[in-house]
Design a protein around this motif. Structure first.
Motif, PDB file in Angstrom:
ATOM      1  N   LEU A  74     -23.312   4.325 -51.764  1.00  0.00           N
ATOM      2  CA  LEU A  74     -23.023   2.968 -51.281  1.00  0.00           C
ATOM      3  C   LEU A  74     -22.879   1.969 -52.421  1.00  0.00           C
ATOM      4  O   LEU A  74     -22.448   0.832 -52.184  1.00  0.00           O
ATOM      5  N   LYS A  75     -23.228   2.361 -53.641  1.00  0.00           N
ATOM      6  CA  LYS A  75     -23.015   1.484 -54.795  1.00  0.00           C
ATOM      7  C   LYS A  75     -21.614   1.679 -55.380  1.00  0.00           C
ATOM      8  O   LYS A  75     -21.206   0.950 -56.277  1.00  0.00           O
ATOM      9  N   ASN A  76     -20.920   2.671 -54.867  1.00  0.00           N
ATOM     10  CA  ASN A  76     -19.534   2.930 -55.234  1.00  0.00           C
ATOM     11  C   ASN A  76     -18.644   2.200 -54.227  1.00  0.00           C
ATOM     12  O   ASN A  76     -18.855   2.303 -53.015  1.00  0.00           O
ATOM     13  N   ALA A  77     -17.651   1.460 -54.691  1.00  0.00           N
ATOM     14  CA  ALA A  77     -16.811   0.649 -53.792  1.00  0.00           C
ATOM     15  C   ALA A  77     -16.138   1.509 -52.729  1.00  0.00           C
ATOM     16  O   ALA A  77     -16.073   1.130 -51.553  1.00  0.00           O
ATOM     17  N   ASP A  78     -15.630   2.673 -53.138  1.00  0.00           N
ATOM     18  CA  ASP A  78     -14.998   3.555 -52.163  1.00  0.00           C
ATOM     19  C   ASP A  78     -16.029   4.109 -51.178  1.00  0.00           C
ATOM     20  O   ASP A  78     -15.740   4.264 -49.987  1.00  0.00           O
ATOM     21  N   GLY A  79     -17.210   4.417 -51.693  1.00  0.00           N
ATOM     22  CA  GLY A  79     -18.267   4.920 -50.819  1.00  0.00           C
ATOM     23  C   GLY A  79     -18.677   3.896 -49.784  1.00  0.00           C
ATOM     24  O   GLY A  79     -18.843   4.219 -48.597  1.00  0.00           O
ATOM     25  N   LYS A  80     -18.839   2.655 -50.218  1.00  0.00           N
ATOM     26  CA  LYS A  80     -19.219   1.613 -49.256  1.00  0.00           C
ATOM     27  C   LYS A  80     -18.120   1.395 -48.220  1.00  0.00           C
ATOM     28  O   LYS A  80     -18.402   1.159 -47.042  1.00  0.00           O
ATOM     29  N   GLN A  81     -16.876   1.508 -48.634  1.00  0.00           N
ATOM     30  CA  GLN A  81     -15.783   1.331 -47.691  1.00  0.00           C
ATOM     31  C   GLN A  81     -15.798   2.403 -46.611  1.00  0.00           C
ATOM     32  O   GLN A  81     -15.449   2.140 -45.455  1.00  0.00           O
ATOM     33  N   VAL A  82     -16.238   3.607 -46.984  1.00  0.00           N
ATOM     34  CA  VAL A  82     -16.387   4.673 -45.989  1.00  0.00           C
ATOM     35  C   VAL A  82     -17.359   4.239 -44.901  1.00  0.00           C
ATOM     36  O   VAL A  82     -17.093   4.382 -43.700  1.00  0.00           O
ATOM     37  N   LEU A  83     -18.505   3.700 -45.318  1.00  0.00           N
ATOM     38  CA  LEU A  83     -19.499   3.263 -44.337  1.00  0.00           C
ATOM     39  C   LEU A  83     -18.950   2.129 -43.480  1.00  0.00           C
ATOM     40  O   LEU A  83     -19.150   2.114 -42.253  1.00  0.00           O
ATOM     41  N   LEU A  84     -18.259   1.183 -44.079  1.00  0.00           N
ATOM     42  CA  LEU A  84     -17.717   0.059 -43.313  1.00  0.00           C
ATOM     43  C   LEU A  84     -16.700   0.531 -42.271  1.00  0.00           C
ATOM     44  O   LEU A  84     -16.605  -0.042 -41.180  1.00  0.00           O
ATOM     45  N   GLU A  85     -15.947   1.572 -42.606  1.00  0.00           N
ATOM     46  CA  GLU A  85     -15.023   2.135 -41.619  1.00  0.00           C
ATOM     47  C   GLU A  85     -15.787   2.741 -40.449  1.00  0.00           C
ATOM     48  O   GLU A  85     -15.398   2.592 -39.285  1.00  0.00           O
ATOM     49  N   LEU A  86     -16.881   3.432 -40.758  1.00  0.00           N
ATOM     50  CA  LEU A  86     -17.686   4.043 -39.699  1.00  0.00           C
ATOM     51  C   LEU A  86     -18.332   3.001 -38.806  1.00  0.00           C
ATOM     52  O   LEU A  86     -18.541   3.232 -37.607  1.00  0.00           O
ATOM     53  N   VAL A  87     -18.672   1.856 -39.382  1.00  0.00           N
ATOM     54  CA  VAL A  87     -19.295   0.788 -38.596  1.00  0.00           C
ATOM     55  C   VAL A  87     -18.397   0.382 -37.429  1.00  0.00           C
ATOM     56  O   VAL A  87     -18.883   0.015 -36.348  1.00  0.00           O
ATOM     57  N   LYS A  88     -17.091   0.473 -37.613  1.00  0.00           N
ATOM     58  CA  LYS A  88     -16.153   0.077 -36.562  1.00  0.00           C
ATOM     59  C   LYS A  88     -16.320   0.921 -35.307  1.00  0.00           C
ATOM     60  O   LYS A  88     -15.995   0.472 -34.200  1.00  0.00           O
ATOM     61  N   LYS A 103     -28.577  -6.876 -47.887  1.00  0.00           N
ATOM     62  CA  LYS A 103     -27.680  -7.964 -48.291  1.00  0.00           C
ATOM     63  C   LYS A 103     -26.993  -7.625 -49.608  1.00  0.00           C
ATOM     64  O   LYS A 103     -25.773  -7.815 -49.751  1.00  0.00           O
ATOM     65  N   ARG A 104     -27.766  -7.100 -50.561  1.00  0.00           N
ATOM     66  CA  ARG A 104     -27.184  -6.765 -51.863  1.00  0.00           C
ATOM     67  C   ARG A 104     -26.152  -5.651 -51.747  1.00  0.00           C
ATOM     68  O   ARG A 104     -25.160  -5.628 -52.473  1.00  0.00           O
ATOM     69  N   LEU A 105     -26.386  -4.719 -50.831  1.00  0.00           N
ATOM     70  CA  LEU A 105     -25.455  -3.615 -50.635  1.00  0.00           C
ATOM     71  C   LEU A 105     -24.245  -4.021 -49.789  1.00  0.00           C
ATOM     72  O   LEU A 105     -23.278  -3.255 -49.686  1.00  0.00           O
ATOM     73  N   GLY A 106     -24.319  -5.188 -49.164  1.00  0.00           N
ATOM     74  CA  GLY A 106     -23.230  -5.617 -48.297  1.00  0.00           C
ATOM     75  C   GLY A 106     -23.225  -4.943 -46.948  1.00  0.00           C
ATOM     76  O   GLY A 106     -22.166  -4.806 -46.312  1.00  0.00           O
ATOM     77  N   VAL A 107     -24.427  -4.530 -46.477  1.00  0.00           N
ATOM     78  CA  VAL A 107     -24.521  -3.894 -45.161  1.00  0.00           C
ATOM     79  C   VAL A 107     -25.549  -4.634 -44.302  1.00  0.00           C
ATOM     80  O   VAL A 107     -26.215  -4.038 -43.467  1.00  0.00           O
ATOM     81  N   ASP A 108     -25.681  -5.923 -44.509  1.00  0.00           N
ATOM     82  CA  ASP A 108     -26.584  -6.758 -43.724  1.00  0.00           C
ATOM     83  C   ASP A 108     -25.993  -7.035 -42.350  1.00  0.00           C
ATOM     84  O   ASP A 108     -24.817  -6.730 -42.083  1.00  0.00           O
ATOM     85  N   TYR A 109     -26.792  -7.625 -41.496  1.00  0.00           N
ATOM     86  CA  TYR A 109     -26.378  -7.864 -40.109  1.00  0.00           C
ATOM     87  C   TYR A 109     -25.139  -8.745 -40.038  1.00  0.00           C
ATOM     88  O   TYR A 109     -24.188  -8.456 -39.285  1.00  0.00           O
ATOM     89  N   GLU A 110     -25.123  -9.832 -40.799  1.00  0.00           N
ATOM     90  CA  GLU A 110     -23.993 -10.757 -40.729  1.00  0.00           C
ATOM     91  C   GLU A 110     -22.684 -10.066 -41.116  1.00  0.00           C
ATOM     92  O   GLU A 110     -21.650 -10.252 -40.460  1.00  0.00           O
ATOM     93  N   THR A 111     -22.730  -9.264 -42.160  1.00  0.00           N
ATOM     94  CA  THR A 111     -21.516  -8.574 -42.620  1.00  0.00           C
ATOM     95  C   THR A 111     -21.042  -7.551 -41.599  1.00  0.00           C
ATOM     96  O   THR A 111     -19.853  -7.506 -41.242  1.00  0.00           O
ATOM     97  N   LEU A 112     -21.966  -6.716 -41.106  1.00  0.00           N
ATOM     98  CA  LEU A 112     -21.563  -5.626 -40.212  1.00  0.00           C
ATOM     99  C   LEU A 112     -21.209  -6.123 -38.817  1.00  0.00           C
ATOM    100  O   LEU A 112     -20.310  -5.574 -38.169  1.00  0.00           O
ATOM    101  N   SER A 113     -21.888  -7.150 -38.332  1.00  0.00           N
ATOM    102  CA  SER A 113     -21.562  -7.675 -36.999  1.00  0.00           C
ATOM    103  C   SER A 113     -20.201  -8.363 -36.996  1.00  0.00           C
ATOM    104  O   SER A 113     -19.542  -8.443 -35.954  1.00  0.00           O
ATOM    105  N   ALA A 114     -19.776  -8.863 -38.166  1.00  0.00           N
ATOM    106  CA  ALA A 114     -18.428  -9.436 -38.260  1.00  0.00           C
ATOM    107  C   ALA A 114     -17.377  -8.344 -38.158  1.00  0.00           C
ATOM    108  O   ALA A 114     -16.284  -8.557 -37.606  1.00  0.00           O
ATOM    109  N   ILE A 115     -17.687  -7.163 -38.662  1.00  0.00           N
ATOM    110  CA  ILE A 115     -16.772  -6.026 -38.567  1.00  0.00           C
ATOM    111  C   ILE A 115     -16.762  -5.460 -37.153  1.00  0.00           C
ATOM    112  O   ILE A 115     -15.715  -5.107 -36.612  1.00  0.00           O
TER     113      ILE A 115
END
Length: 397
Positions: A74-88, A103-115
């Motif tokens: 998740l500290k890899n930009a491509d890796g984090k993007q994988v997780l964000l796709e799964l969140v959908k 929050k630091r990883l960019g997987v906090d509630y505000e970020t993921l609920s927006a997705i």
């Protein structure tokens, strides 16, 4: 099909409380994807009781059945993007990061609920998301000590007594499990998802609803006495007593009835609600002296005939082989592809139409990475690229 079949859970938790809660959801049919580092979750590398398995240690094995593993950086930009796709495509996101890490990883509630506005987001912590203890370690025994419960049993002047299991972790897991189910029910009724926050300190505190109300409402302080009573707020005799061949539990019997059974004449004229408190240590000591002269089974037979509440003190060997445990089907048995035959506690709630099931055991780190990425819409060449770059890892059976 389980009652949660069709729901997807992203389990980003570690250690016990979070994984245990997610396993409960998997037991009920949810598609639980364990999102873990490419090197594998911390618990994979920490044994319980010094016991390790072939490729999966016992501790991890016990908390991660009915999950698929996606190993991603998740500290890899491509890796984090994988997780964000799964969140959908997810219904639940579960994490127990230290406060601030999500929050630091960019997987906090505000970020993921927006997705994904339909996402039920569960955040678990030791003491809460804010406050003076926010950075303190949320470890089971530390929380047991804070809870007050360790001074509700045992002898005055002796060390506090810890529970014989990871009690705070387990209670927190069940609290999170309940929170997920309630939030999903709310979403089904209203279409509205939400943030669910659970912390270990509140979970173990609210578990003691009765005991704490005796103190806060009744004004009665915890008072440990000279004998090892099992609970400061229960009248004597109450605890574990040695017999001729083991131990037996006795739980606050009528003193007159109990005295007649064990041959203790002093109990015959005692008042249950007065003497059981005022003479607590004397009653305990007299009981201890009487019970050591017969075996556990002999006493159990006498107590059952006289309607005295009592029971055996088991070790795990006796528990696993108990006829009621076997009758209930409390333990599940299945074959794990790398660890062999597994026997472990199953799911404790019975549903008549949607029973729980063990579909598969705990996965290897990244065992399902490729399948999960394909399901999320990643093309095969992109999957190969992510694995080749180290953003995602996979492990083959």
């Amino acid at each position: 099909m389980g009652i949660l079949t069709g729901y997807r859970v992203l389990d980003c938790s570690i250690a016990m409380a979070g994984p245990f809660a997610a396993q409960r959801l998997g037991d009920l049919g949810a598609d639980v994807i364990k999102v873990e580092p490419t090197s594998g979750e911390w618990q994979r590398h920490t044994s319980a009781g010094g016991i390790k398995g072939n490729r999966i240690n016992v501790s991890f094995l016990s908390l991660n059945r009915n999950k698929r593993s996606l190993a991603v950086d998740l500290k890899n930009a491509d890796g984090k993007q994988v997780l964000l796709e799964l969140v959908k495509t997810a219904d639940v996101f579960l994490q127990n990061y230290r406060p601030g890490v999500a929050k630091r990883l960019g997987v906090d509630y505000e970020t993921l609920s927006a997705i994904n506005p339909k996402l039920v987001y569960v955040s678990m912590s030791g003491y809460g998301e804010t406050g003076p203890y926010v950075n303190n370690p949320g470890q089971d025994l530390i929380l047991q000590g804070m809870s007050g419960a360790m001074l509700s049993a045992g002898r005055a002047g002796e060390p506090p007594l810890a529970a014989g299991q990871f009690l705070v972790d387990a209670v927190t897991a069940y609290t999170a499990f309940e929170g997920v189910l309630a939030a999903l029910l709310h979403r089904e009724r209203t279409g509205e998802a939400q943030l669910v926050q659970v912390n270990m300190l509140d979970a173990i505190t609210t578990l003691q609803m009765q005991e704490l109300s005796v103190y806060t409402v009744g004004g009665k302080a915890q008072t440990r006495s000279a004998e090892p009573h099992a609970h400061a707020y229960i009248r004597s005799p109450y605890g574990a007593f040695a017999t001729a061949d083991g131990y037996i539990i006795v739980a606050f019997p009528s003193l007159a009835n109990f005295g007649a059974v064990i041959g203790e004449d002093a109990f015959l004229t005692m008042n249950d609600e007065i003497d059981s408190w005022k003479r607590r240590d004397e009653i305990f000591a007299r009981t201890r002296e009487r019970l050591k002269h017969k075996t556990t089974e002999e006493w159990l037979g006498l107590f059952r005939a006289a309607d005295v509440w009592a029971g055996p003190v088991y070790g795990y060997a006796e528990l696993v082989d108990d006829p009621q445990i076997r009758h209930n089907g409390t333990f599940v048995e299945y074959e794990h592809p790398t660890e062999g035959p597994i026997k472990a506690p199953g799911f404790p709630i019975r549903f008549s139409k949607t029973p729980s099931d063990v579909r598969f055991g705990a996965p290897l780190a990244g065992q399902h990475s490729r399948d999960i990425l394909r399901e999320a819409g990643f093309a095969d060449d992109k999957v190969d690229s992510l694995i080749g770059s180290g953003a995602v890892s996979e492990t083959m059976l």
